[in-house]
Write an enzyme that holds these catalytic residues in place. Structure first.
Site, short mmCIF file in Angstrom:
data_model
loop_
_atom_site.label_atom_id
_atom_site.label_comp_id
_atom_site.label_asym_id
_atom_site.label_seq_id
_atom_site.Cartn_x
_atom_site.Cartn_y
_atom_site.Cartn_z
N GLU A 1 0.85 -1.19 0.00
CA GLU A 1 0.00 0.00 0.00
C GLU A 1 0.89 1.24 0.00
O GLU A 1 1.95 1.26 0.61
CB GLU A 1 -0.88 -0.02 1.25
CG GLU A 1 -1.77 1.19 1.44
CD GLU A 1 -2.43 1.23 2.80
OE1 GLU A 1 -3.50 1.86 2.91
OE2 GLU A 1 -1.88 0.65 3.76
N LYS B 1 -10.04 0.06 -2.27
CA LYS B 1 -10.31 -0.30 -0.87
C LYS B 1 -11.77 -0.05 -0.53
O LYS B 1 -12.30 1.05 -0.72
CB LYS B 1 -9.40 0.53 0.05
CG LYS B 1 -9.45 0.13 1.51
CD LYS B 1 -8.43 0.92 2.32
CE LYS B 1 -8.38 0.45 3.77
NZ LYS B 1 -7.39 1.21 4.56
N CYS C 1 -4.55 -3.00 3.88
CA CYS C 1 -4.33 -2.54 5.26
C CYS C 1 -5.34 -3.12 6.25
O CYS C 1 -5.48 -4.33 6.36
CB CYS C 1 -4.31 -1.02 5.29
SG CYS C 1 -3.50 -0.35 6.78
#
Length: 527
Positions: free
Chosen positions: A260, A320, A375
């Protein structure tokens, strides 16, 4: 219970229980203390009023979350850290209040074992709600995520993280009963032993249909902190250089994965960034998955995972789906600005993705898919489960990819806590996991939760491994949130029993009053 009945003693037990829970998580790695922690909290809450239960839960929660989540305040200050820990602690406070309401009638009826069994039931439900509300919840520091190095982790293949939490709390039940009754019911001991030893019988795969040789690029950043990417081109250059280093050492890779934020310069719109990505692609001549910030949809931005393939063309993308509140967007900004101006550090909000993606990869041993997760998304049960089930529909083996950036948390336990979550996910879904961070820790996790050696924090590294590729769904994947729903059903049964007992008590009381009145009237008439 003797001295335990006194509130100061109960508060000390709750405090000690919360600290034991903290010590069970990385980097302390005293995983079995989670059992002691649950037991101490359960003992402190035994036979109390709802108000006292809430107080004890709050003390235990803050004692656990304040040190466990200390990484959240490293660069943004103490107030956000304390606020997060207090908020998480409120869920344990609610658990304590509810436990007191449903447990006390059972205790008055002498049903000690059912009363104690409400502890694991409510612990699962507390974690479920904490990971769902508000703003999508924050499911960090769940008991399950402290158990990656214990046999209990294998229960993830049957019921995911919630079943691990339930089992750990269930094993604590005999300790609670022993402390509060000075007796140890045989049934409680048998249930705890079966729950603990049963983990060894849970089938966890170690092999698959094929393997793929995967390279990770941990490029590192110029500095830790909120401005880790102040030199955005330097971060991108680090990952390009790491990819070129892989190309020099290996000519048999199937896929390279960047973390990321490895390109915070939009490579779809910035020609310079695009050129650097193509340079890395040319060096290895195989697909690369990179983490990028895209300047879309305006005025928002997107935290994306992009699959680049040799030969050019538009990269496939995953956006995301669960941006982190107060980190990637600020809900109700005007309200929260009243408490801290730090909310304005998040100047531009992140858009929310609307679908799972499984990137197709042509490996040397056959086709497979790489399923990206960005994440904190790895901590959300439902999101991970749906991504795996969608990948399974592709009909080829798959690999889970966790791309993360830990630069904003410095030299803290956040990185190892997150890696432990990925290890639980590997077991839960029967898939290998490639976990890669900008600054560490990075590594490969096998379908049984075992791991290759991980990288060090804030160092450049390029780990490579032959990764097992598997297809198929685990029992946990197929059954979904059955542990949570089962726990909710058990709580409803306890509530229904309490209400029925209350009504019965009122009827008996009225009947007694009626008999007394009749006797008085009869006596008066006779007189």
């Amino acid at each position: 219970m003797g001295v335990i009945e006194r509130l100061p003693a109960r508060l000390l037990l709750a405090l000690a229980g919360g600290l034991c829970l903290w010590l069970s998580f990385p980097d302390n790695n005293l995983a079995y203390l989670a059992i002691v922690g649950v037991a101490l909290v359960g003992i402190s809450m035994w036979d109390v009023s709802p108000r006292t239960g809430a107080l004890l839960g709050l003390v235990a929660g803050v004692a656990c979350f304040l040190p466990t989540l200390s990484w959240s305040g490293i660069f943004v200050g103490k107030f956000p850290w304390f606020a997060l820990a207090l908020t998480e602690g409120l869920y344990l406070a609610a658990m304590g209040a509810v436990l007191a309401v449903v447990q006390r009638p059972l205790l008055r009826a002498g049903r000690l074992l059912p009363a104690a069994l409400l502890i694991p039931v409510l612990w699962v439900l507390q974690e479920w709600i904490r990971g769902s509300l508000p703003y999508g919840g924050f499911p960090w520091a769940r008991i399950a995520f402290s158990q990656a190095d214990t046999p209990f982790a294998q229960w993830a293949a049957i019921g995911g993280a919630p079943l691990i939490t339930f089992v750990v709390a269930l094993i604590a039940v005999p300790l609670v009963l022993l402390a509060v009754t000075r007796r140890l019911p045989v049934v409680a001991v048998v249930v705890a032993l079966v729950s603990g030893l049963g983990a060894f019988a849970v089938p966890v795969p170690t092999s698959g249909e094929s393997t793929a040789r995967i390279g990770l690029v941990q490029g590192n950043v110029p500095r830790a902190g909120l401005d880790f990417n102040a030199e955005r081109r330097k971060v991108l250059d680090n990952h390009v250089a790491g990819t070129e280093a892989l190309a020099e050492r290996y000519d048999d890779l199937d896929l390279v994965i960047w973390p990321e934020n490895s390109s915070d310069i939009d490579p779809l719109r910035n020609d310079d960034a695009k050129e650097q990505v193509q340079r890395a692609l040319a060096a290895v001549d195989i697909p690369i998955i990179i983490g990028a910030i895209l300047d879309e949809p305006a005025p928002a931005v997107s935290n994306a995972s992009l699959l680049y393939e040799p030969g050019g063309g538009e990269p496939q993308r995953y956006v995301k789906q669960h941006p982190v509140p107060f980190a990637e967007y600020v809900p109700n900004r005007e309200f929260y600005r009243l408490f801290s101006s730090k909310v304005d550090l998040v100047r531009v909000g992140f858009a929310k993705g609307d679908r799972n993606v499984a990137f197709p990869v042509q490996g040397r041993e056959g086709d497979f898919t790489a399923v990206p997760t960005i994440c904190f998304e790895v901590a959300y049960d439902g999101l991970m489960r749906s991504a795996v089930k969608d990948a399974e529909a592709k009909g080829v083996p798959s690999l889970l990819v966790v791309q993360t950036n830990n630069a904003t948390f410095g030299y803290s336990a956040e990185s190892t806590q997150q890696y432990a979550i990925s290890r639980i996910r590997a077991i839960e879904h029967g898939r290998s996991v490639a976990h890669v961070s900008t600054v560490g820790v990075s590594g490969f996790i096998n379908p049984d939760g075992s791991s290759t050696p991980t990288t060090e924090l804030f160092t450049a590294a390029q780990p490579v491994d032959n990764v097992v590729l598997r297809s198929g769904l685990t029992i946990s994947d197929r059954l979904g949130p059955w542990v949570e729903w089962g726990s909710a059903l058990l709580l409803l049964i306890a509530v229904a029993w309490r209400l029925r007992r209350s009504r019965t008590g009122r009827v008996e009381s009225r009947s007694t009053d009626d008999r007394s009145t009749a006797q008085i009237e009869e006596a008066s008439t006779g007189a």
